[in-house]
Write a protein that holds these residues in place. Structure first.
Motif, PDB file in Angstrom:
ATOM      1  N   GLN A 155       0.843  -1.190   0.000  1.00  0.00           N
ATOM      2  CA  GLN A 155       0.000   0.000   0.000  1.00  0.00           C
ATOM      3  C   GLN A 155       0.879   1.242   0.000  1.00  0.00           C
ATOM      4  O   GLN A 155       1.813   1.359   0.799  1.00  0.00           O
ATOM      5  N   GLN A 208       4.365   5.612  -7.279  1.00  0.00           N
ATOM      6  CA  GLN A 208       4.107   4.232  -7.701  1.00  0.00           C
ATOM      7  C   GLN A 208       5.252   3.363  -7.220  1.00  0.00           C
ATOM      8  O   GLN A 208       6.420   3.745  -7.355  1.00  0.00           O
ATOM      9  N   THR A 261       1.580  -0.809  -7.411  1.00  0.00           N
ATOM     10  CA  THR A 261       0.522  -0.025  -6.794  1.00  0.00           C
ATOM     11  C   THR A 261       0.881   1.454  -6.795  1.00  0.00           C
ATOM     12  O   THR A 261       2.059   1.822  -6.760  1.00  0.00           O
ATOM     13  N   GLN A 274      -2.756   7.463  -3.892  1.00  0.00           N
ATOM     14  CA  GLN A 274      -3.998   8.091  -4.327  1.00  0.00           C
ATOM     15  C   GLN A 274      -3.791   9.480  -4.906  1.00  0.00           C
ATOM     16  O   GLN A 274      -4.716  10.066  -5.487  1.00  0.00           O
ATOM     17  N   GLN A 297      -8.215   4.217 -14.459  1.00  0.00           N
ATOM     18  CA  GLN A 297      -8.493   5.301 -13.523  1.00  0.00           C
ATOM     19  C   GLN A 297      -9.962   5.683 -13.605  1.00  0.00           C
ATOM     20  O   GLN A 297     -10.407   6.208 -14.627  1.00  0.00           O
ATOM     21  N   GLN A 331     -10.556   9.284  -9.144  1.00  0.00           N
ATOM     22  CA  GLN A 331      -9.853   8.298  -8.335  1.00  0.00           C
ATOM     23  C   GLN A 331      -8.385   8.193  -8.752  1.00  0.00           C
ATOM     24  O   GLN A 331      -7.951   8.807  -9.723  1.00  0.00           O
ATOM     25  N   GLU A 340      -4.878   2.634 -11.067  1.00  0.00           N
ATOM     26  CA  GLU A 340      -4.973   1.234 -10.644  1.00  0.00           C
ATOM     27  C   GLU A 340      -4.287   0.352 -11.690  1.00  0.00           C
ATOM     28  O   GLU A 340      -4.736   0.287 -12.839  1.00  0.00           O
ATOM     29  N   TRP A 341      -3.222  -0.314 -11.283  1.00  0.00           N
ATOM     30  CA  TRP A 341      -2.482  -1.187 -12.193  1.00  0.00           C
ATOM     31  C   TRP A 341      -3.252  -2.475 -12.416  1.00  0.00           C
ATOM     32  O   TRP A 341      -3.724  -3.108 -11.467  1.00  0.00           O
ATOM     33  N   LYS A 368      -7.111  -8.904  -8.574  1.00  0.00           N
ATOM     34  CA  LYS A 368      -8.465  -8.364  -8.685  1.00  0.00           C
ATOM     35  C   LYS A 368      -9.088  -8.651 -10.055  1.00  0.00           C
ATOM     36  O   LYS A 368     -10.308  -8.797 -10.178  1.00  0.00           O
TER      37      LYS A 368
END
Lengths: 107, 120
Positions: A3, A89, A97, A100, B39, B43, B46-47, B63
Motif C-alpha cells: 500500500q 508508484q 501499486t 492516491q 483510472q 480516483q 490502478e495497475w 483483482k
C-alpha cells in the motif's frame, strides 16, 4: 499487496514556493519508486524513477528522495504549469501499486 | 519517437465485454513490456497487469484474474486488453503504457487513454 499512502490529498501553494510531497509504503520497497504528474483528462507523465533519478526532459526543479518506506517528491520554485496532481508508484513487487495522489492547488 | 495510440471510447452494457487496442510505433514493439492501468473518475491509478509482446507472457493483478486478458498482434505492433463481465464499477479511463528501456519497470510512455463507460 503493497500500500502506498499519500497525505495530504490536497496541498495549497503559491508560485515560487518549495513544495514537498510525501509518500509512504507499508513495507520496504528499497528505491523502487516512481513519481508521476497528471493533469485532468491526460495520461500521467513520469517525473522521477528509481526514487531519485530525473526522467529525461523533466525540469531540474523536480527532485525525489527516499528509500525503504519513506519517499518525497520536491518541487523547487513552483511554476504555474506545476499545478497538477502528483502520485507515487511502487514497482518493487507485483502487483504494482499507486498512491492516491496529492493535488497541488493555488493558495 | 515512441507513440502509443489507443482505440476510441466504448459504451457497454453490464455483463458485456470490451476490447481496447494500443498500437505502438517508434520502437521495436516486441522489446518492451506493455502494462495496462485504469483510472475511475476522481480516483487514483490502478495497475491491471503486464504483457511481454515477444513471448505473450502475462501477469494480472489478482483483482482482475479470470476477467481480463492481455494479448498482442506483433504483425501490426498492437497490444490488446479485453475485459469481460463488465459492471458499472469498471467505468473508467483505461491506459496502456510501455516500460522504460533503463529500469524496465517505470512507465515513461503512455497511450492517450480509452474511456469505457458501462451503463444500462
Amino acid at each position: 499487496d503493497i500500500q502506498m499512502t499519500q497525505s495530504p490529498s490536497t496541498l495549497s501553494a503559491s508560485v515560487g514556493d518549495r513544495v514537498t510531497i510525501p509518500c509512504r509504503a507499508n513495507q520496504n520497497i528499497s528505491i523502487w519508486v516512481a513519481w508521476y504528474q497528471q493533469k485532468a483528462g491526460k495520461a500521467p507523465n513520469l517525473l522521477i524513477y528509481r526514487s531519485s533519478s530525473l526522467q529525461t526532459g523533466v525540469p531540474s526543479r523536480f527532485s525525489g528522495s527516499g528509500s525503504g518506506t519513506e519517499f518525497t517528491l520536491t518541487i523547487n520554485s513552483l511554476q504555474p504549469d506545476d499545478f497538477a496532481t502528483y502520485c507515487c508508484q511502487q514497482y518493487n513487487s507485483y502487483p504494482w501499486t499507486f498512491g492516491q495522489g496529492t493535488k497541488v492547488e493555488l493558495k | 519517437q515512441v507513440q502509443l495510440v489507443q482505440s476510441g471510447a466504448e459504451v457497454k452494457k453490464p455483463g458485456a465485454s470490451v476490447k481496447v487496442s494500443c498500437q505502438a510505433s517508434g520502437y521495436t514493439f516486441i522489446n518492451y513490456d506493455i502494462n495496462w492501468v485504469r483510472q475511475a473518475a476522481g480516483q487514483g491509478l490502478e495497475w491491471m497487469g503486464w504483457m511481454n509482446p515477444d513471448s505473450g507472457d502475462t501477469g494480472y493483478a489478482q483483482k482482475f484474474q479470470g476477467r481480463v486478458s492481455m494479448t498482442r498482434d506483433t504483425s501490426i505492433n498492437t497490444a490488446y486488453m479485453e475485459m469481460s463481465s463488465l459492471t458499472s464499477e469498471d467505468t473508467a479511463m483505461y491506459f496502456c503504457a510501455r516500460v522504460s528501456s533503463y529500469t524496465r519497470r517505470d512507465l515513461p510512455f503512455w497511450g492517450q487513454g480509452t474511456l469505457v463507460t458501462v451503463s444500462s
